[in-house]
Structures are given as structure tokens and as C-alpha cells.
Design a protein around this motif. Sequence first.
Motif, short mmCIF file in Angstrom:
data_model
loop_
_atom_site.label_atom_id
_atom_site.label_comp_id
_atom_site.label_asym_id
_atom_site.label_seq_id
_atom_site.Cartn_x
_atom_site.Cartn_y
_atom_site.Cartn_z
N TYR A 65 -3.44 3.56 2.80
CA TYR A 65 -2.33 2.72 2.47
C TYR A 65 -2.89 1.26 2.24
O TYR A 65 -3.58 0.84 3.45
CB TYR A 65 -1.10 2.73 2.72
CG TYR A 65 -0.51 4.18 2.42
CD1 TYR A 65 0.33 4.02 1.42
CD2 TYR A 65 -0.45 5.17 3.11
CE1 TYR A 65 0.94 5.44 0.76
CE2 TYR A 65 -0.09 6.39 2.60
CZ TYR A 65 0.81 6.30 1.48
OH TYR A 65 1.57 7.75 1.09
N ARG B 17 0.85 0.83 -0.91
CA ARG B 17 0.48 1.37 -1.99
C ARG B 17 -0.61 2.46 -1.75
O ARG B 17 -1.60 1.60 -1.13
CB ARG B 17 0.40 0.87 -3.11
CG ARG B 17 0.34 1.51 -4.35
CD ARG B 17 0.29 0.77 -5.80
NE ARG B 17 0.50 1.56 -6.66
CZ ARG B 17 0.62 1.21 -7.91
NH1 ARG B 17 0.60 0.03 -8.33
NH2 ARG B 17 0.76 2.24 -9.03
N ARG B 18 -0.70 3.56 -1.71
CA ARG B 18 -1.76 4.49 -1.45
C ARG B 18 -3.05 4.07 -2.26
O ARG B 18 -2.91 3.75 -3.27
CB ARG B 18 -1.64 5.88 -1.86
CG ARG B 18 -1.45 6.35 -3.15
CD ARG B 18 -1.40 7.56 -3.31
NE ARG B 18 -1.38 8.16 -4.60
CZ ARG B 18 -0.22 8.61 -5.35
NH1 ARG B 18 0.63 8.94 -4.55
NH2 ARG B 18 -0.35 8.79 -6.49
N GLU C 80 -5.96 8.03 -5.59
CA GLU C 80 -4.84 9.06 -6.43
C GLU C 80 -4.51 10.53 -5.52
O GLU C 80 -5.80 10.76 -5.14
CB GLU C 80 -5.43 9.42 -7.41
CG GLU C 80 -5.44 8.27 -8.64
CD GLU C 80 -3.84 7.83 -8.95
OE1 GLU C 80 -3.08 8.71 -9.07
OE2 GLU C 80 -3.52 6.84 -8.95
N SER C 81 -3.59 10.75 -5.46
CA SER C 81 -3.43 12.05 -4.60
C SER C 81 -1.66 12.30 -5.03
O SER C 81 -0.93 11.88 -4.99
CB SER C 81 -3.38 11.85 -3.13
OG SER C 81 -2.85 12.87 -2.26
N GLN C 82 -1.70 13.76 -5.08
CA GLN C 82 -0.39 14.35 -5.44
C GLN C 82 0.39 14.67 -4.02
O GLN C 82 1.42 15.11 -3.97
CB GLN C 82 -0.63 15.49 -6.28
CG GLN C 82 -1.19 15.27 -7.70
CD GLN C 82 -0.24 14.11 -8.41
OE1 GLN C 82 0.92 14.07 -8.55
NE2 GLN C 82 -0.84 13.05 -9.14
N GLU D 129 3.33 7.57 -3.38
CA GLU D 129 2.76 6.41 -3.80
C GLU D 129 2.76 5.31 -3.04
O GLU D 129 2.11 4.28 -2.61
CB GLU D 129 2.91 5.96 -5.27
CG GLU D 129 2.12 5.06 -5.74
CD GLU D 129 2.52 5.00 -7.37
OE1 GLU D 129 1.75 3.87 -7.83
OE2 GLU D 129 3.43 5.31 -7.63
N TYR D 130 4.19 5.10 -2.55
CA TYR D 130 4.57 3.82 -1.62
C TYR D 130 5.09 4.25 -0.39
O TYR D 130 5.51 5.29 0.03
CB TYR D 130 5.68 3.03 -2.24
CG TYR D 130 5.14 2.41 -3.66
CD1 TYR D 130 4.45 1.21 -3.54
CD2 TYR D 130 5.50 2.90 -4.81
CE1 TYR D 130 4.17 0.49 -4.68
CE2 TYR D 130 4.93 2.66 -5.91
CZ TYR D 130 4.38 1.31 -6.02
OH TYR D 130 3.86 0.66 -7.19
N HIS E 77 8.64 6.65 3.57
CA HIS E 77 8.47 6.63 2.10
C HIS E 77 9.70 6.80 1.39
O HIS E 77 9.64 6.41 0.09
CB HIS E 77 7.62 7.78 1.80
CG HIS E 77 6.38 8.06 2.51
ND1 HIS E 77 4.93 7.51 2.18
CD2 HIS E 77 5.81 8.51 3.55
CE1 HIS E 77 4.21 7.39 2.86
NE2 HIS E 77 4.65 8.37 3.95
#
Length: 97
Positions: free
Chosen positions: A3, A39-40, A43-45, A49-50, A73
Motif C-alpha cells: 500500500y 491505497r493498494r 490491482e487485486s480482488q 483498495e484502501y 480497511h
Amino acid sequence: MLYAAVTDRGAWPLDVEEIEYLEKKLQRLDPRYQVWMERRMFESQDHPEYRFVLLKWENHGDGNKRIVVLETHDVEQMASALKMLVSIEENEVKQRS
């Protein structure tokens, strides 16, 4: 997951307004506290994201050290922690006066 800090507050998501308000209120009471939003980087599911990090800066003989008070998170969890700290600091101010 890596991050990176989001230094531009305008880039923060809209649902963090309460965190911003509470952080400012807390810093007026005790400027040693600070909230970082990160923020990461990739890209990763699998990862949110934060990420929010609540820090407390302590002054030691060999310089300032940061202590991670909370890492989450969840916006609501961070807001709840900030509300608690604001309440504690307000009570301490009342007791001193």
C-alpha cells in the motif's frame, strides 16, 4: 499487498468525511495523533483498495517514534476508534481545567 500513502486528501473516497472531521478534532486536542490513508499499489480482488492507519507519535530521547494504534480497511471501525479517542482527550481537557 503493498500500500502507498494517499497524500492528496481530494483523492480520498467520499465516505471518509467523518474520519477527516474526527482526525482534525483529535489533532486539536492532541496533535500526536495522525491518520494515514493508503491505497493498494497493484490491482487485486483479494485485498481491499484502501487501508487506514491511526498513528500516535511519541517523543523519546533518541527522537520521535510512531506507534500504530489501529490498522483497518473498515471506515466505520476507524471512525469508532477516533470517536473514542476524542472522547478520552476531551475528558482529560475538562479534568485539567
